[in-house]
Design a protein around this motif. Structure first.
Motif, short mmCIF file in Angstrom:
data_model
loop_
_atom_site.label_atom_id
_atom_site.label_comp_id
_atom_site.label_asym_id
_atom_site.label_seq_id
_atom_site.Cartn_x
_atom_site.Cartn_y
_atom_site.Cartn_z
N ARG A 71 -44.76 79.04 17.32
CA ARG A 71 -45.07 79.56 15.99
C ARG A 71 -45.54 78.38 15.14
O ARG A 71 -44.80 77.90 14.30
CB ARG A 71 -43.86 80.30 15.41
N GLU A 75 -44.63 80.30 10.76
CA GLU A 75 -45.06 81.56 10.14
C GLU A 75 -44.07 82.04 9.09
O GLU A 75 -44.35 82.99 8.37
CB GLU A 75 -45.28 82.61 11.25
N SER A 76 -42.89 81.42 9.03
CA SER A 76 -41.88 81.88 8.08
C SER A 76 -40.99 80.71 7.68
O SER A 76 -40.96 79.67 8.35
CB SER A 76 -41.01 82.95 8.74
N LYS A 78 -37.87 80.68 7.89
CA LYS A 78 -36.83 80.56 8.91
C LYS A 78 -37.28 79.63 10.05
O LYS A 78 -36.54 78.73 10.46
CB LYS A 78 -36.55 81.96 9.48
N THR A 79 -38.51 79.84 10.51
CA THR A 79 -39.05 78.99 11.57
C THR A 79 -39.18 77.55 11.07
O THR A 79 -38.82 76.60 11.77
CB THR A 79 -40.42 79.52 12.04
N ASN A 82 -35.88 75.98 11.20
CA ASN A 82 -35.51 75.65 12.59
C ASN A 82 -36.23 74.38 13.04
O ASN A 82 -35.64 73.50 13.64
CB ASN A 82 -35.90 76.78 13.54
N ALA B 32 -37.06 83.73 15.91
CA ALA B 32 -36.63 82.64 15.02
C ALA B 32 -35.15 82.81 14.67
O ALA B 32 -34.50 81.89 14.20
CB ALA B 32 -37.48 82.63 13.76
#
Ligand code: SF4
Lengths: 430, 172
Positions: A71, A75-76, A78-79, A82, B32
């Motif tokens: 990703r 893309e977010s 959250k990612t 991480n 995710a």
């Protein structure tokens, strides 16, 4: 009785003279790969150390590879969070083989590992990704594991409770016809033996067609070995492996090869004459639902995808560019191209392939997994159909359970982009 | 803890076919989300009705999910096993894909391999020793025991405690 190549690798890595099929071994791990899911591996790794009084330290920071690809760019939130957590861990542990989101060194993990010479013949390679089987293309025993198993490897440096797998020998005879590629060969094989036909086994590839196949093609075969359920696919290292590692991956050292014994015992042998193959299509919603292209010809397509760890390499993009140069992608069709790494992107750019594709109407995206796993970039609408050079077509794979994915080679994808319907590239795109 | 329970009784709450991939069990777009405490909400989320029942806790723990061959094929994502474990489901399948099987053992998700099982949604099924008994149809089916080699991990309560033990031995 002699040993297969995987038996030899496991014997060496377990400090034994010989191993039998079914025997349980604990091989030392030469390379441990993760992508964004390193975030979960880190969590499980820290769990292991809880209450031990020991400081969490990976066993060997030089043998861990982490590549951001699933990703990218995030893309977010959250990612992104991480990825940040993983970067901090990498810094703190001194992990050396890290490929962040960068135009100089980024790409899909299964391209980055070979491209940088990280995988060598005879290695034991584990990855928290099912397509880790890809690296068998370099003569390594490479297989996918879950995050907790990887956390265990990070702390102990070995894989626990590995049963020595049985091996199926695949003999590929003859010469590929024009516009028939390794992708068609592996789709055909999966269609023959089914999605669980090689479950818990190794597919070891041999024969004239393999000897002549470049590493890029071998990566396609080993990549998709897992779609037949195989623990691993492997092409025993040979002169092409040495050429690839020295010339393309710029490895300086000598490259010792591990080859199977002449009297190795195989569970069975499957022989395929590739000169008789036609372009193949895997129809929804399983990878073993394979038909010759003629059986699906004329089916209307909404989105064409060229890329992924299966078919996003330079020769794949070259074929697509050759077919699409000077052509116009059919109205109503969207074509997305995801080169497998920035190195490939750059070479495709320099050779003019990307311009040819863009001029035909394709959208060239940044290297990475892109829409392959349905996370971002290129979602499908309800009822839409994609034709893709990726490796999976399960329900919802590209992000929408109400869409369909057909799998094919780059040549079929490019020829179909011109007509807007599934097209046999051998017939000319018009 | 054992992954293949010696005995228990439960109701079949969902019956699935062959080749159920981890894309169906836990779609990639939720990858995710990684923590085992957070993954269960997305279990089978494209099977909207079943996912809703799970989330509303209408499906009691130890309920049974029946599947065909090659359950858990595809991606190695461990969320697929942790999401099902979170709902304490028991999976009986004709066969499991390799990585999913190992993830289930590593995380302590309860699984049973039963190649001939005949069962429908609503049936009451009993696990007893090496047999699966469909109490509704009164038929009995043999199970295939899990590889014995995995027993050490199962006995330790999963791969995390097992690795911890091995780590302490190494540093002793
Ligand atoms: S390109 Fe697709 S199959 Fe390959 S690693 Fe990425 S998500 Fe997996």
């Amino acid at each position: 009785m002699g040993m297969t190549v995987v038996q030899k690798i496991l014997a060496r890595a377990s400090g034994k003279k010989a191993v039998q099929v079914g025997e349980v071994v604990e091989p030392a791990v030469d390379l441990a790969m993760s992508h964004e899911n390193a975030a979960l591996v880190i969590n499980q790794f820290q769990e292991i150390y809880k209450g031990t009084g020991l400081e969490p330290r990976v066993w060997d920071a030089s043998k861990i590879a982490i590549i951001f690809d699933h990703r990218v760019p995030a893309e977010s939130a959250k990612t992104a969070t991480n990825q940040k957590k993983v970067r901090e861990f990498i810094e703190q542990q001194g992990i050396q083989k890290f490929h962040d989101i960068r135009g100089t060194s980024g790409g899909i993990c299964h391209q980055i590992l070979p491209e940088n010479g990280y995988v060598r013949p005879g290695m034991v390679v584990l990855g928290t990704d099912s397509h880790t089987t890809s690296h068998g293309a370099l003569g390594a025993f490479a297989f996918g594991v879950g995050a907790t198993e990887m956390a265990s490897v990070w702390s102990l440096g070995m894989a626990l409770n590995i049963e020595v797998p049985a091996t199926i020998r695949v003999e590929a005879l003859g010469k590929f016809p024009d516009y028939v590629s390794p992708k068609d060969f592996i789709l055909h094989l999966i269609g023959q033996i089914s999605a669980e036909g090689a479950n818990f086994k190794v597919l070891e590839f041999h024969g004239e067609a393999i000897k002549k196949m470049n590493t890029s093609g071998r990566l396609v075969l080993c990549n998709m070995a897992v779609e037949a359920g195989a623990t691993s696919g492997i092409v025993p290292g040979d002169s092409e492996t040495v050429r690839y590692l020295q010339k393309e991956a710029k490895v300086g050292e000598e490259i010792p090869l591990t080859i199977p014994d002449r009297d190795a015992a195989y569970e069975k042998t499957i022989t395929i004459d590739v000169s008789l193959l036609e372009p193949q299509i895997a129809c929804p919603h399983t990878v073993d639902h394979v038909k010759p292209v003629n059986d699906t010809e004329g089916l209307k397509i909404d989105q064409i995808v060229i890329g992924s760890c299966t078919n996003g390499r330079l020769d794949d993009i070259a074929v697509a560019a050759k077919i699409l140069k000077g052509q116009d992608i059919a109205k109503g069709v969207r074509m997305l191209v995801f080169p497998a790494s920035w190195k490939i992107y750059r070479e495709s750019l320099e050779r003019g392939y990307l311009t040819d594709l863009i001029d035909a109407g394709a959208v060239v995206m940044n290297p990475g997994c892109g829409c392959c796993l349905g996370v971002h970039q290129g979602a499908l609408a309800d009822g839409e159909v994609a034709l893709s050079t990726t490796n999976r077509n399960f329900p919802g794979r590209m992000g929408n359970p109400h869409s369909e994915v057909y799998l094919c080679s780059p040549a079929v994808a490019a020829a179909s982009a011109i007509t807007g319907v599934i097209t046999d590239p051998r017939k000319g795109a018009n | 803890m054992t992954n293949t329970p010696a005995s228990c009784v439960g109701k079949v709450v969902l019956k699935l076919g062959d080749d159920i991939s981890t894309d169906v069990i836990y779609p990639g777009r939720f990858m995710a989300t990684v923590l085992p405490a957070e993954t269960p909400q997305y279990a089978f989320c494209d099977l909207v009705e079943f996912n809703t029942r799970l989330k509303k806790k209408e499906i009691p723990p130890r309920s049974i999910l029946v599947a065909g061959k090659n359950f858990g094929c595809g991606s190695s994502r461990e969320q697929a096993a942790s999401a099902l474990k979170g709902h304490e489901l028991l999976i009986i399948a004709k066969g499991f894909a390799r990585i999913f099987l190992q993830n289930a053992i590593n995380l302590g998700l309860r699984i049973v391999v039963c190649p001939d099982l005949e069962a429908s949604e609503g049936d009451e099924v009993e696990i007893s020793g090496q047999r699966v008994i469909n109490r509704t149809s009164l038929k009995t089916f043999p199970m295939v025991p899990l590889p014995l080699t995995r027993q050490a991990i199962i006995d330790a309560g999963g791969l995390i405690p097992y690795t911890r033990k091995r780590l302490l031995e190494k540093h002793a």
